[in-house]
Motif scaffolding. Structure first.
Motif, PDB file in Angstrom:
ATOM      1  N   LEU A  82      46.063  19.104  20.234  1.00 48.21           N
ATOM      2  CA  LEU A  82      45.228  17.423  21.693  1.00 48.21           C
ATOM      3  C   LEU A  82      44.150  19.168  22.144  1.00 48.21           C
ATOM      4  N   SER A  83      43.009  18.235  22.619  1.00 53.28           N
ATOM      5  CA  SER A  83      41.378  18.419  22.770  1.00 53.28           C
ATOM      6  C   SER A  83      41.421  18.648  23.937  1.00 53.28           C
ATOM      7  N   LEU A  84      40.532  19.884  24.226  1.00 51.89           N
ATOM      8  CA  LEU A  84      40.414  20.092  25.485  1.00 51.89           C
ATOM      9  C   LEU A  84      40.369  19.388  26.192  1.00 51.89           C
ATOM     10  N   ASP A  85      39.798  18.128  26.284  1.00 52.47           N
ATOM     11  CA  ASP A  85      39.179  17.089  26.678  1.00 52.47           C
ATOM     12  C   ASP A  85      39.884  15.864  27.253  1.00 52.47           C
ATOM     13  N   GLY A  86      40.737  15.994  26.472  1.00 48.24           N
ATOM     14  CA  GLY A  86      42.392  15.440  26.321  1.00 48.24           C
ATOM     15  C   GLY A  86      43.231  14.588  25.584  1.00 48.24           C
ATOM     16  N   LEU A  87      42.255  14.517  24.252  1.00 48.03           N
ATOM     17  CA  LEU A  87      42.222  13.456  23.485  1.00 48.03           C
ATOM     18  C   LEU A  87      43.484  14.729  22.212  1.00 48.03           C
ATOM     19  N   GLU A  88      44.155  13.968  21.634  1.00 50.58           N
ATOM     20  CA  GLU A  88      45.559  13.940  20.725  1.00 50.58           C
ATOM     21  C   GLU A  88      45.899  12.892  19.530  1.00 50.58           C
ATOM     22  N   SER A  89      46.061  13.917  18.757  1.00 55.46           N
ATOM     23  CA  SER A  89      46.294  13.349  17.202  1.00 55.46           C
ATOM     24  C   SER A  89      47.490  14.221  16.888  1.00 55.46           C
ATOM     25  N   ILE A  90      48.249  13.298  16.038  1.00 57.64           N
ATOM     26  CA  ILE A  90      49.607  14.115  14.946  1.00 57.64           C
ATOM     27  C   ILE A  90      49.093  14.085  14.070  1.00 57.64           C
ATOM     28  N   ILE A  91      49.183  16.177  13.866  1.00 58.66           N
ATOM     29  CA  ILE A  91      48.686  16.134  12.504  1.00 58.66           C
ATOM     30  C   ILE A  91      49.516  17.135  11.267  1.00 58.66           C
ATOM     31  N   ALA A  92      50.542  16.650  11.737  1.00 57.03           N
ATOM     32  CA  ALA A  92      52.108  17.358  10.617  1.00 57.03           C
ATOM     33  C   ALA A  92      53.602  16.816  11.448  1.00 57.03           C
ATOM     34  N   HIS A  93      53.958  16.375  10.516  1.00 59.01           N
ATOM     35  CA  HIS A  93      55.160  15.153  10.962  1.00 59.01           C
ATOM     36  C   HIS A  93      55.515  15.872   9.961  1.00 59.01           C
ATOM     37  N   ASP A  95      57.832  12.954   9.084  1.00 60.26           N
ATOM     38  CA  ASP A  95      57.723  11.677   8.980  1.00 60.26           C
ATOM     39  C   ASP A  95      56.632  11.181   8.505  1.00 60.26           C
ATOM     40  N   ILE A  96      55.341  12.355   7.730  1.00 58.09           N
ATOM     41  CA  ILE A  96      54.098  11.930   7.149  1.00 58.09           C
ATOM     42  C   ILE A  96      54.512  11.972   5.941  1.00 58.09           C
ATOM     43  N   PRO A  97      54.371  10.662   4.944  1.00 56.50           N
ATOM     44  CA  PRO A  97      54.117  11.162   3.600  1.00 56.50           C
ATOM     45  C   PRO A  97      52.562  11.161   3.190  1.00 56.50           C
ATOM     46  N   SER A  98      52.977  13.108   2.391  1.00 53.73           N
ATOM     47  CA  SER A  98      51.296  13.407   2.512  1.00 53.73           C
ATOM     48  C   SER A  98      51.893  14.233   1.703  1.00 53.73           C
ATOM     49  N   ARG A  99      50.464  13.863   0.269  1.00 57.40           N
ATOM     50  CA  ARG A  99      50.366  14.598  -0.908  1.00 57.40           C
ATOM     51  C   ARG A  99      50.102  16.343  -0.038  1.00 57.40           C
ATOM     52  N   HIS A 100      49.602  16.549   0.888  1.00 54.09           N
ATOM     53  CA  HIS A 100      49.026  17.896   1.424  1.00 54.09           C
ATOM     54  C   HIS A 100      50.476  18.824   2.405  1.00 54.09           C
ATOM     55  N   GLN A 101      51.160  19.462   1.767  1.00 55.29           N
ATOM     56  CA  GLN A 101      52.111  19.831   2.777  1.00 55.29           C
ATOM     57  C   GLN A 101      52.616  21.185   3.025  1.00 55.29           C
ATOM     58  N   VAL A 102      52.849  21.369   4.727  1.00 56.62           N
ATOM     59  CA  VAL A 102      52.883  23.261   4.460  1.00 56.62           C
ATOM     60  C   VAL A 102      54.667  22.994   5.183  1.00 56.62           C
ATOM     61  N   GLY A 103      55.395  23.677   4.446  1.00 60.63           N
ATOM     62  CA  GLY A 103      56.540  23.706   4.778  1.00 60.63           C
ATOM     63  C   GLY A 103      57.463  22.328   4.176  1.00 60.63           C
ATOM     64  N   LYS A 104      57.765  21.825   5.265  1.00 59.94           N
ATOM     65  CA  LYS A 104      58.582  20.944   5.284  1.00 59.94           C
ATOM     66  C   LYS A 104      58.115  19.814   6.051  1.00 59.94           C
ATOM     67  N   TYR A 105      56.859  19.925   6.486  1.00 57.33           N
ATOM     68  CA  TYR A 105      55.832  19.306   7.317  1.00 57.33           C
ATOM     69  C   TYR A 105      54.776  18.491   6.114  1.00 57.33           C
ATOM     70  N   GLY A 106      54.525  17.250   6.299  1.00 61.39           N
ATOM     71  CA  GLY A 106      53.541  16.170   5.648  1.00 61.39           C
ATOM     72  C   GLY A 106      52.162  16.749   6.591  1.00 61.39           C
ATOM     73  N   VAL A 107      50.706  16.700   5.996  1.00 64.73           N
ATOM     74  CA  VAL A 107      50.070  16.946   6.597  1.00 64.73           C
ATOM     75  C   VAL A 107      49.004  16.359   7.133  1.00 64.73           C
ATOM     76  N   ASP A 108      48.355  15.285   8.179  1.00 66.15           N
ATOM     77  CA  ASP A 108      47.436  14.293   8.022  1.00 66.15           C
ATOM     78  C   ASP A 108      46.117  14.629   8.059  1.00 66.15           C
ATOM     79  N   VAL A 109      45.379  14.975   6.920  1.00 60.51           N
ATOM     80  CA  VAL A 109      44.203  15.856   7.060  1.00 60.51           C
ATOM     81  C   VAL A 109      43.268  14.981   7.502  1.00 60.51           C
ATOM     82  N   GLU A 110      42.992  13.560   7.419  1.00 56.69           N
ATOM     83  CA  GLU A 110      42.210  13.172   7.894  1.00 56.69           C
ATOM     84  C   GLU A 110      42.332  13.168   9.439  1.00 56.69           C
ATOM     85  N   ALA A 111      43.516  12.940  10.351  1.00 55.96           N
ATOM     86  CA  ALA A 111      43.531  13.347  11.935  1.00 55.96           C
ATOM     87  C   ALA A 111      43.311  14.047  12.193  1.00 55.96           C
TER      88      ALA A 111
END
Length: 208
Positions: A82-93, A95-111
């Motif tokens: 959540l940016s301080l000007d109010g923009l929001e994006s999911i960066i890890a979940h 349910d995100i299929p990604s080759r980038h993983q931190v623990g059980k979370y798939g990481v959206d590097v582009e986000a």
């Protein structure tokens, strides 16, 4: 100007001396600085940054972002920026299929990379913020080359103070930042977390 302050670090009181620079409400001190807040996961680093943000003067121009949990009921499912000007994006979940993983979370590097506009040293009008608040410099964020490059550029600038949370245990860029000569590192613990917002504001203001 130099500030000497006793803070908790690694379970012990430590004397920290920093040289400072802060421009806000017409006040200016003589040097750039970076305050890093570390501590174990869940200790309250994000809450601390939120308190600092809320207690800054109303005319203080802030930039940066927070990393917040995504929950479904009692279960944590991921993280959002959540940016301080109010923009929001999911960066890890989970349910995100990604080759980038931190623990059980798939990481959206582009986000993560897209959110780095909040780390721009100047906005579209050419104005710099009075302060950057960054939560956090962590394993997920550092998977994004754009985040790492943006933070390197931000940390090398000499005009705007930065308060950032940083992972307690991680290698690579996290350790690189901790070793930078211009940074001050404070450990957030259950014993000191309620008082550190006031300490950070004193640190920003410099000597009376």
């Amino acid at each position: 100007r130099h500030i000497a302050e006793m803070v908790w670090c690694d379970g012990k009181l430590a004397l920290v001396v920093t040289v400072c620079c802060f421009v806000c409400s017409g006040v200016c001190y003589d040097m750039p600085r970076v305050l890093l807040l570390t501590g174990r996961p869940g200790v309250g680093k994000t809450t601390l940054v939120q308190r600092i943000s809320q207690q800054l003067p109303a005319d203080c121009c802030k930039s940066g972002f927070l990393t917040l949990e995504v929950r479904e009921g009692a279960q944590r499912k991921g993280f959002r920026l959540l940016s301080l000007d109010g923009l929001e994006s999911i960066i890890a979940h989970v349910d995100i299929p990604s080759r980038h993983q931190v623990g059980k979370y798939g990481v959206d590097v582009e986000a993560i990379g897209a959110a780095c506009t909040a780390l721009n040293i100047k906005d579209a009008s050419g104005r710099s913020p009075d302060i950057f608040l960054v939560d956090e410099i962590g394993k997920m964020e550092c998977l994004s080359p754009k985040f790492v490059n943006s933070m390197r550029a931000l940390l090398s600038q000499s005009d705007v103070p930065i308060i950032a949370t940083i992972a307690q245990r991680a290698g690579g860029f996290v350790e690189e930042v901790k070793r930078m000569p211009a940074v001050t590192l404070w450990e957030v613990t259950p014993d000191n977390r309620d008082s550190l917002a006031a300490s950070a504001l004193r640190w920003l203001r410099g000597p009376e």
